[in-house]
Design an enzyme around this catalytic site. Structure first.
Site, PDB file in Angstrom:
ATOM      1  N   HIS A  58      -2.341  -0.190  -4.413  1.00 33.07           N
ATOM      2  CA  HIS A  58      -1.152   0.912  -4.532  1.00 33.07           C
ATOM      3  C   HIS A  58      -1.975   2.209  -3.897  1.00 33.07           C
ATOM      4  O   HIS A  58      -2.709   2.802  -4.528  1.00 33.07           O
ATOM      5  CB  HIS A  58      -0.614   1.182  -5.840  1.00 33.07           C
ATOM      6  CG  HIS A  58       0.596   1.996  -5.742  1.00 33.07           C
ATOM      7  ND1 HIS A  58       1.847   1.842  -5.435  1.00 33.07           N
ATOM      8  CD2 HIS A  58       0.638   3.483  -6.208  1.00 33.07           C
ATOM      9  CE1 HIS A  58       2.574   3.017  -5.264  1.00 33.07           C
ATOM     10  NE2 HIS A  58       1.599   3.834  -5.843  1.00 33.07           N
ATOM     11  N   HIS A  98       2.850   2.091   3.959  1.00 33.97           N
ATOM     12  CA  HIS A  98       3.342   0.963   4.576  1.00 33.97           C
ATOM     13  C   HIS A  98       3.541   1.352   6.019  1.00 33.97           C
ATOM     14  O   HIS A  98       3.847   2.472   6.421  1.00 33.97           O
ATOM     15  CB  HIS A  98       4.939   0.205   4.125  1.00 33.97           C
ATOM     16  CG  HIS A  98       5.852   1.295   3.929  1.00 33.97           C
ATOM     17  ND1 HIS A  98       6.017   2.182   2.779  1.00 33.97           N
ATOM     18  CD2 HIS A  98       7.020   1.669   4.736  1.00 33.97           C
ATOM     19  CE1 HIS A  98       6.768   3.057   2.955  1.00 33.97           C
ATOM     20  NE2 HIS A  98       7.661   2.846   4.176  1.00 33.97           N
ATOM     21  N   HIS A 130       4.752   3.502  -1.280  1.00 37.10           N
ATOM     22  CA  HIS A 130       3.694   2.712  -1.197  1.00 37.10           C
ATOM     23  C   HIS A 130       3.262   2.632   0.136  1.00 37.10           C
ATOM     24  O   HIS A 130       4.277   2.235   1.123  1.00 37.10           O
ATOM     25  CB  HIS A 130       4.062   1.343  -1.925  1.00 37.10           C
ATOM     26  CG  HIS A 130       2.873   0.254  -1.823  1.00 37.10           C
ATOM     27  ND1 HIS A 130       2.656  -0.337  -2.929  1.00 37.10           N
ATOM     28  CD2 HIS A 130       2.162  -0.232  -0.958  1.00 37.10           C
ATOM     29  CE1 HIS A 130       1.357  -1.100  -2.502  1.00 37.10           C
ATOM     30  NE2 HIS A 130       1.209  -0.974  -1.220  1.00 37.10           N
TER      31      HIS A 130
HETATM   32  P1  5GP Z   1      10.445   3.898   4.511  1.00 40.23           P
HETATM   33  O1  5GP Z   1      12.033   4.458   4.306  1.00 40.23           O
HETATM   34  O2  5GP Z   1       9.815   4.398   3.446  1.00 40.23           O
HETATM   35  O3  5GP Z   1       9.416   4.545   5.622  1.00 40.23           O
HETATM   36  O4  5GP Z   1      10.540   2.385   4.580  1.00 40.23           O
HETATM   37  C1  5GP Z   1      10.723   1.551   3.547  1.00 40.23           C
HETATM   38  C2  5GP Z   1      11.178   0.232   4.159  1.00 40.23           C
HETATM   39  O5  5GP Z   1      11.558  -0.594   3.024  1.00 40.23           O
HETATM   40  C3  5GP Z   1      12.850   0.556   4.665  1.00 40.23           C
HETATM   41  O6  5GP Z   1      12.807   0.224   5.979  1.00 40.23           O
HETATM   42  C4  5GP Z   1      13.589  -0.517   3.580  1.00 40.23           C
HETATM   43  O7  5GP Z   1      14.656  -1.082   4.545  1.00 40.23           O
HETATM   44  C5  5GP Z   1      12.701  -1.582   3.304  1.00 40.23           C
HETATM   45  N1  5GP Z   1      12.875  -2.060   2.010  1.00 40.23           N
HETATM   46  C6  5GP Z   1      13.288  -1.540   0.962  1.00 40.23           C
HETATM   47  N2  5GP Z   1      13.408  -2.208  -0.325  1.00 40.23           N
HETATM   48  C7  5GP Z   1      12.850  -3.659   0.502  1.00 40.23           C
HETATM   49  C8  5GP Z   1      13.026  -4.930  -0.203  1.00 40.23           C
HETATM   50  O8  5GP Z   1      13.358  -5.072  -1.393  1.00 40.23           O
HETATM   51  N3  5GP Z   1      12.591  -5.700   0.637  1.00 40.23           N
HETATM   52  C9  5GP Z   1      12.229  -5.645   1.809  1.00 40.23           C
HETATM   53  N4  5GP Z   1      12.004  -6.779   2.680  1.00 40.23           N
HETATM   54  N5  5GP Z   1      12.353  -4.433   2.556  1.00 40.23           N
HETATM   55  C10 5GP Z   1      12.558  -3.507   1.937  1.00 40.23           C
HETATM   56 ZN    ZN Z   2       2.708   0.183  -5.079  1.00 48.64          ZN
END
Ligand code: 5GP
Ligand code: ZN
Length: 119
Positions: A53, A105, A103
């Site tokens: 994490h 990514h 987290h």
């Molecule tokens: P961020 O918005 O933080 O840059 O990206 C987070 C990403 O995680 C988003 O594109 C969202 O669609 C994806 N995401 C959120 N919850 C889940 C989940 O439970 N499973 C998967 N596979 N993707 C998720």
């Molecule tokens: Zn985490």
């Protein structure tokens, strides 16, 4: 790198790497996990995350940065295997930039024309 991974039991992506929440796996090794985004923004859209994490790029330090280089090796390998020769890698840091899961990514997006600068 420590043998015991730092995890946050309340974190969605820590739950995904632990298998507590199902996901569609693209790639996995001892350091990182890649899985398809639940809300794809391109014909191919997956996320690559460290198993440890780390809240975001802002939490990368001299002590944990090796996994980031490793993740980029994995991105190069997996995209090659998927036959993707053009793609975009994105990491959002903080609310204003659009980070919704705290987290670290890296989004990997491919399969459509992309605009620059990003919105
Ligand atoms: P961020 O918005 O933080 O840059 O990206 C987070 C990403 O995680 C988003 O594109 C969202 O669609 C994806 N995401 C959120 N919850 C889940 C989940 O439970 N499973 C998967 N596979 N993707 C998720
Ligand atoms: Zn985490």
């Amino acid at each position: 790198m420590s043998d015991v991974l730092n995890r946050d039991p309340g974190c969605l992506f820590c739950k995904i790497t632990a298998g507590e929440i199902p996901s569609s796996k693209v790639y996995e090794d001892e350091l990182c996990y890649a899985f398809y985004d639940i809300d794809p923004q391109a014909p191919t859209h997956f996320l690559v995350i460290p198993k440890e994490h780390i809240p975001s790029v802002a939490g990368v330090t001299a002590g944990n940065s090796a996994v980031v280089g490793h993740i980029f090796e994995v991105i190069a390998q997996v995209t090659r295997e998927l036959g993707l020769d053009s793609y975009r890698v994105v990491s959002n840091i903080g609310e204003q930039a659009g980070q919704s899961v705290p987290h670290l990514h890296f989004h990997v997006l491919a399969g459509r024309d992309m605009t620059w600068p990003p919105g």
